[in-house]
Every structure is written in C-alpha cells, then in structure tokens.
Design a protein around this motif. Structure first.
Motif, short mmCIF file in Angstrom:
data_model
loop_
_atom_site.label_atom_id
_atom_site.label_comp_id
_atom_site.label_asym_id
_atom_site.label_seq_id
_atom_site.Cartn_x
_atom_site.Cartn_y
_atom_site.Cartn_z
N PHE A 1 0.99 -0.82 0.56
CA PHE A 1 0.14 0.21 -0.19
C PHE A 1 1.15 1.55 -0.13
O PHE A 1 1.93 1.30 0.50
CB PHE A 1 -1.22 -0.55 1.09
N GLY A 2 0.06 1.85 -0.64
CA GLY A 2 0.75 3.63 -0.77
C GLY A 2 -0.18 4.38 -0.34
O GLY A 2 -1.36 3.90 -0.58
N LEU A 3 0.41 5.51 -0.36
CA LEU A 3 -0.84 7.07 0.42
C LEU A 3 0.06 8.69 -0.29
O LEU A 3 1.53 8.73 -0.56
CB LEU A 3 -0.88 6.82 1.44
N THR A 4 -1.06 8.85 -0.55
CA THR A 4 0.42 10.54 -0.96
C THR A 4 -0.93 11.46 -1.00
O THR A 4 -2.94 11.02 -1.26
CB THR A 4 0.05 10.54 -2.62
N ASP A 5 -1.33 13.16 -0.93
CA ASP A 5 -1.90 14.23 -1.04
C ASP A 5 -1.56 14.92 -2.16
O ASP A 5 -1.70 16.52 -2.35
CB ASP A 5 -1.96 14.22 -0.09
N GLN A 6 -0.63 14.86 -2.76
CA GLN A 6 0.50 15.21 -3.93
C GLN A 6 0.12 15.46 -5.10
O GLN A 6 -0.31 14.81 -5.70
CB GLN A 6 1.91 14.94 -4.46
N PRO A 7 -0.61 16.92 -5.39
CA PRO A 7 -1.12 17.60 -6.57
C PRO A 7 -0.34 17.03 -7.96
O PRO A 7 -1.53 16.22 -8.68
CB PRO A 7 -1.23 18.94 -6.46
N GLN A 8 0.29 16.82 -8.01
CA GLN A 8 1.47 16.23 -9.57
C GLN A 8 0.99 15.14 -9.72
O GLN A 8 1.07 14.48 -11.22
CB GLN A 8 2.60 16.40 -9.00
N LEU A 9 0.64 14.25 -8.10
CA LEU A 9 0.57 12.42 -8.97
C LEU A 9 -0.64 12.31 -8.79
O LEU A 9 -1.12 11.08 -9.90
CB LEU A 9 0.48 11.39 -7.35
N PHE A 10 -1.98 13.57 -8.39
CA PHE A 10 -2.81 13.35 -9.09
C PHE A 10 -3.06 13.35 -10.66
O PHE A 10 -3.93 12.74 -11.70
CB PHE A 10 -3.92 14.29 -8.58
N GLN A 11 -2.10 14.65 -10.84
CA GLN A 11 -2.47 14.89 -12.55
C GLN A 11 -1.76 13.75 -12.85
O GLN A 11 -2.52 13.42 -14.30
CB GLN A 11 -1.86 16.13 -12.46
N LYS A 12 -0.73 12.68 -12.55
CA LYS A 12 0.04 11.91 -13.17
C LYS A 12 -1.24 10.75 -14.18
O LYS A 12 -0.63 10.43 -14.82
CB LYS A 12 1.27 11.31 -12.51
N PHE A 13 -1.66 10.28 -12.51
CA PHE A 13 -2.09 9.06 -12.96
C PHE A 13 -4.06 9.55 -13.66
O PHE A 13 -5.52 8.80 -13.03
CB PHE A 13 -2.51 7.82 -11.54
N LEU B 1 -6.44 11.92 -11.98
CA LEU B 1 -7.35 11.80 -11.20
C LEU B 1 -8.10 12.98 -10.77
O LEU B 1 -6.88 14.36 -10.88
CB LEU B 1 -7.05 11.15 -9.79
N THR B 2 -9.05 12.97 -10.58
CA THR B 2 -9.19 14.65 -10.33
C THR B 2 -9.60 14.53 -8.61
O THR B 2 -10.14 15.61 -8.10
CB THR B 2 -10.69 15.36 -11.69
N LYS B 3 -10.15 13.07 -8.53
CA LYS B 3 -10.69 12.90 -6.85
C LYS B 3 -10.49 12.28 -6.70
O LYS B 3 -9.57 11.09 -6.30
CB LYS B 3 -12.72 13.31 -6.84
N ASP B 4 -10.77 12.13 -4.84
CA ASP B 4 -9.99 10.59 -4.04
C ASP B 4 -10.34 9.21 -4.22
O ASP B 4 -11.68 9.41 -5.09
CB ASP B 4 -10.85 11.12 -2.99
N THR B 5 -9.50 9.10 -4.85
CA THR B 5 -9.45 7.51 -5.25
C THR B 5 -8.29 6.68 -4.79
O THR B 5 -7.56 7.00 -5.03
CB THR B 5 -9.09 7.62 -6.95
N VAL B 6 -8.97 5.32 -5.04
CA VAL B 6 -8.09 4.44 -4.43
C VAL B 6 -8.30 3.82 -6.12
O VAL B 6 -8.67 2.97 -6.06
CB VAL B 6 -8.56 3.07 -2.91
N VAL B 7 -6.57 3.84 -5.88
CA VAL B 7 -6.47 2.60 -7.69
C VAL B 7 -4.91 1.36 -6.58
O VAL B 7 -4.56 1.20 -6.53
CB VAL B 7 -5.43 3.51 -8.67
N LEU B 8 -5.98 0.32 -7.77
CA LEU B 8 -4.83 -1.06 -7.60
C LEU B 8 -4.32 -0.85 -8.86
O LEU B 8 -4.55 -0.67 -10.10
CB LEU B 8 -6.43 -2.32 -7.15
N PHE B 9 -3.02 -1.49 -8.91
CA PHE B 9 -2.43 -1.45 -9.89
C PHE B 9 -1.21 -2.69 -10.24
O PHE B 9 -1.35 -3.16 -9.13
CB PHE B 9 -1.21 -0.44 -9.86
N LYS B 10 -1.32 -3.12 -11.37
CA LYS B 10 -1.06 -4.55 -11.24
C LYS B 10 -0.81 -5.17 -12.39
O LYS B 10 -0.77 -4.52 -13.08
CB LYS B 10 -2.53 -5.61 -11.15
#
Length: 524
Positions: free
Chosen positions: A201-213, A215-224
C-alpha cells in the motif's frame, strides 16, 4: 545475661523480618519475584506471574495460548519460531510469546480462551483489550501482520519517482490518493492496509501525482502487472470510503481473471467472497486442452466480480476436487459451475467444444436459472441388498427410504469419519439382529459421494429413521449409539424415552473442495 537477651531479640527480629526465608502474615510462603521472563527459541514463555512483566517491557506482544497435546499447535510451532527469528533479525519492537493453557487456567479464563491455538495481540501494556489475531499461520505472514501494527502499513509517496518505484516493485500495489490525509477516509484506508497482507500500500496527497495518474478526486487505485493493469475505486463524496466495499473491490481486482487452482491460490479463491465459481477441468500436459484457455479467458471479463473463473489441472494433485464434483480425469476437458453458498453444482447440457461463446452462454444460463443443478450419485452396487446392512446410493435412495411397507433406519457416513468407523460394528450387529424382521431395513449411505437435495447432511454419522406408512415424518435419531439403545429405538417405533436422548459427537462436513481459508483449531 544482657548479652544473651540481646541475642534472643536479634533472632526474633531476623525471623519477623523474613530474612531467614519466612514470610509473615496469613498469605503463606512468598515467591521470589521474577526479574526477567524466560525464553525458549526466542519466544517468551509466560505464566500468570510473568505476563504483567512481559506487558510492561514489550509494547507490542503477540501471545499464543497453546496446549501440548494440540496437533494444530504443534503444526504452528516451527512457523512461530521462524517468525520470532525474523523479527529479532530486524530488531523489531514486536515480540512473540506463548502460554501453556492447561497449565495456566487463570490466564485462559481471564482471556476467554476456548480453543487452541488462540493468539492475542497486546499493545502498550493494555491487558484488558487485546486484539484477536486472525492473520496467517506461516512465519512471514505472522511477521508482516505485526510489522503493519507497530510500523506504518503504507508508504508515503511524495513524487513520481517514488510512486513508480513502488508500483514496479510488486505485482499488486494499492495507492490511496487523498487530498486531505487527516480525514476519516484515510483512517479507513490505513485500517484496511493493516490486514491486507498480500498487497503493498501507498498513500499520497500530492497534486502532481493526481495529475500523473489522471485523477481529479479522492480515489483508491489498484495497479497490477496482469490483465487490465489498473482498477480504480472512486471515494463516494457523500458517503465516504466504506471499508467492506473497498475490501471486496481489492479482493476481486487483485485476482487474475482466470486463476489456476492449487494449494497456493486456494485460500484466495475461497476468500474472494465471490459466490459463483466456474471451473474448467483440463489436462495441462495436452496441447489441445491448453488451446481452450484462450476462449475461457476471453469469456471472463464481463463476469468480473460475479463469477470467478478457475482452471483445474486434472494431471496435478487435484483428485479431491475431481471427487467433489463427481468427475474422472478422463472426462476433461469439461466445465462445472458451483454456487459456494448453496453448494449447488451445474454442468452444461452440451458437453461440446469449450469456446468463449459456449462459456459465456453457460454462465448466463446458470445465473438466469435456466439450468438445473445436478446431484452426485454412485452406481447401484449389484449386491446392495445382499448383506444385513443395505447399501444405498443417490439412485436407489428414494425407492428404499420411502417404501411405505418398511421402517428404514439409515446411517449417513463419510469413509474418513472416525466416529463412523467406531460405530460400524454396532451398525452391523443391529442389522444382523433385525435381519429377519421383514418390515425393518438397516442401511447406510456414503454422503460424500451421494447428494440428496431434501436431506442435507452436516455432520457424520447422521442417523435418520423413515417410518412405514403414508405421510410419515422422518425422525432424526438423537440417542446413544450402542446396540441396546438403538434396539430400544426400533422396538418403540422410532421413539426413545426423554431421559435416554443425548447428543453424540459428530464429525463436521468438510469445507467445499479443500477450503483452506478457515484456520484449524481444537476445542478445550
């Protein structure tokens, strides 16, 4: 004289002060206080006298309550020792301990221990509210469960490099994107991360990471690193993050669309909380069988979360699965569908070629209620009625059990059941005793190989009495299993005096097809 009196007074004072090993008062002899807790293989050995000391010295303490005679405790012991060594090598603050339950009845009563092994986690010396351990039973799983409780359960991500490194490090990575890390949704996310040990598990509040992936709102993302590569779980802006919904989502999407059944994957298959399973039985050593996998996988995506697609290799050590479905290895390739809640099984009417279209059509037919379940039955033995105990199977059960001219007493058994084996001579003796009574039949049915929709069996042996006559109610036998009591039951037309009713032990029906998610324990 004065010196002699002085000596007597000194002796009396020494005795009163206990310096000669005598303790005053009505409490009896005092025990030497423990200065440290004894250890064995790196595990603290606790008693009623030392638990308090251990809780004082160790802020994170996992305690196993065991019994020397308990087979499951013996199986856990080497893994428990390995886990202690792993934690010691990391200089972790968490420690492992154990309590011999039968030798420490005060502790088993204090902590409501009713079965072995029982493990409880004590944090910060809190003796009154330990956490029940429900984690894995192997060394790395035990250690990881503790790591996530004494340290961070997630990695804080500050930039793209860190996020990408985390995603690349594991097959399945879950990252929570939250604009406010102090909110309740983050607390829910962290609580789930403590127990989902097979995910990183990872956790972030960084705007640049929202933008990179994107996202515009709170979301849990599963990468596989398989199937569709990514699955998003947006947080409901009004209701917030529901832990059960998120847990179900992660379990569903962390699994491959098609999972091969084996001892490593079975816990996840049965723990996925998807009730419908579609199984493709093939021989992986045969090229024509392997070619069927493409169509099976192609059919799977629309059923994600509704039907679990599983491949069973009949050439591997999966005979128990074949037996459960009443199959032989030479019948592969073939499909079977099962609902885990009802245990109803289904087979396609057309046993033709397995294609994406035929697989999807079969799933839709079962889910739409257009296919009737099938029941297992052995073939009728040629000599089924040639012995005192008659042998019943699914195909002749109704004919015999519901014969209105006969009183039929049936033992539903399992070949592996110890209780069934113990009563077998008594059942034979009962049949021999009543073999000349034309209106009484003593019979047996292997309930693991023959299924009866109207009479589900939940424990072994189960004894049922089918009285003669029209519209008679089937009677469950609840008495002792000795010849005298069984005979009295038959002589009284299927009745026993109230004082002779008793509950004999039953062997529980096994979980479906090697369900290994339930941790074995032994009752006190």
């Amino acid at each position: 004289m004065d010196s002699w009196l002085l000596s007597v007074w000194l002796l009396l004072l020494l005795g009163a002060s206990g310096l000669w090993g005598q303790s005053p008062g009505p409490g009896g002899p005092s025990e030497e206080p423990w200065k440290e807790v004894p250890e064995e293989d790196g595990i603290l050995v606790l008693s009623n006298r030392t638990l308090g000391l251990a809780l004082r010295d160790h802020p994170a303490l996992l305690v196993e309550f065991y019994a020397p005679w308990c087979a499951h405790c013996k199986a856990l012991a080497p893994e428990y020792i390995k886990a202690a060594a792993l934690l010691a090598a990391e200089s972790a603050t968490a420690r492992l301990a154990k309590v011999d339950g039968p030798s420490e009845p005060e502790l088993t009563e204090e902590f409501a221990v009713t079965e072995y092994p029982t493990l409880k986690f004590f944090r910060d010396g809190n003796r009154t509210h330990p956490e029940e351990y429900t984690g894995p039973r192997e060394a790395e799983g035990i250690a990881e469960w503790l790591r996530r409780r004494v340290g961070p359960s997630t990695t804080r991500l500050e930039d793209e490099k860190g996020a990408q490194a985390l995603i690349d490090a594991q097959d399945v990575v879950v990252i929570g994107f939250f604009q406010d890390l102090q909110g309740e949704d983050v607390a829910t996310f962290l609580a789930l991360a403590q127990d989902a040990l097979d995910m990183t598990f990872g956790l972030t509040d960084q705007p640049q990471l929202f933008q990179k992936f994107g996202l515009t709102k709170d979301t849990v993302v599963l990468f596989k690193k398989f199937d569709e590569g990514r699955a998003d779980f947006p947080v409901d802006e009004e209701l917030g993050l529901d832990q059960d919904d998120l847990s179900r989502f992660l379990l569903t999407h962390s699994m491959h669309l098609v999972t091969e059944y084996n001892s490593q994957t079975s816990p996840k298959i049965f723990g996925a909380r998807i009730l419908n399973h579609l199984l493709l039985f093939i021989n992986q050593t045969l090229a024509p069988h392997q070619e069927l996998l493409a169509g099976f996988r192609e059919a799977a995506p629309p059923f994600r979360g509704k039907v679990l697609f599983v491949v069973v290799d009949v050439g591997a050590d999966n005979s128990h699965v074949l037996q459960y479905f009443g199959l032989r290895a030479e019948e592969a390739p073939t499909l079977r569908f099962i609902n885990m809640e009802t245990t109803k099984k289904y087979m396609p009417a057309d046993q033709g070629l397995v294609t994406a279209a035929s697989v999807a059509a079969f799933c839709h037919s079962v889910l739409g209620g257009k296919v009737k379940p099938y029941l297992l039955s052995q073939e009728i033995p040629p000599d089924w009625d040639q012995h005192p105990v008659k042998t019943l199977v699914g195909k002749n059960f109704e004919q015999v059990a519901f014969d209105e001219t006969k009183n039929v007493f049936i033992k539903f058994y399992a070949p592996w059941c110890t209780h069934c084996k113990e009563m077998a001579p008594t059942w034979e003796a009962l049949a021999e005793k009543y073999r000349d009574h034309e209106d009484i039949i003593i019979a047996k049915l292997d309930a693991t190989a023959n299924e009866l929709e109207a009479f589900p069996v939940h424990g072994f042996p189960t004894l049922k009495y089918f009285p003669a006559g029209q519209g008679q109610k089937v009677i469950d036998y609840r008495g002792a299993r000795d010849l005298e009591t069984l005979s009295k039951f038959l002589d009284n037309g299927g009745k026993l005096p109230e004082e002779e009713l008793s509950e004999e032990p039953l062997a529980p029906f096994p979980e479906t097809a090697a369900n290994s998610t339930v941790k074995p324990k032994e009752e006190l």
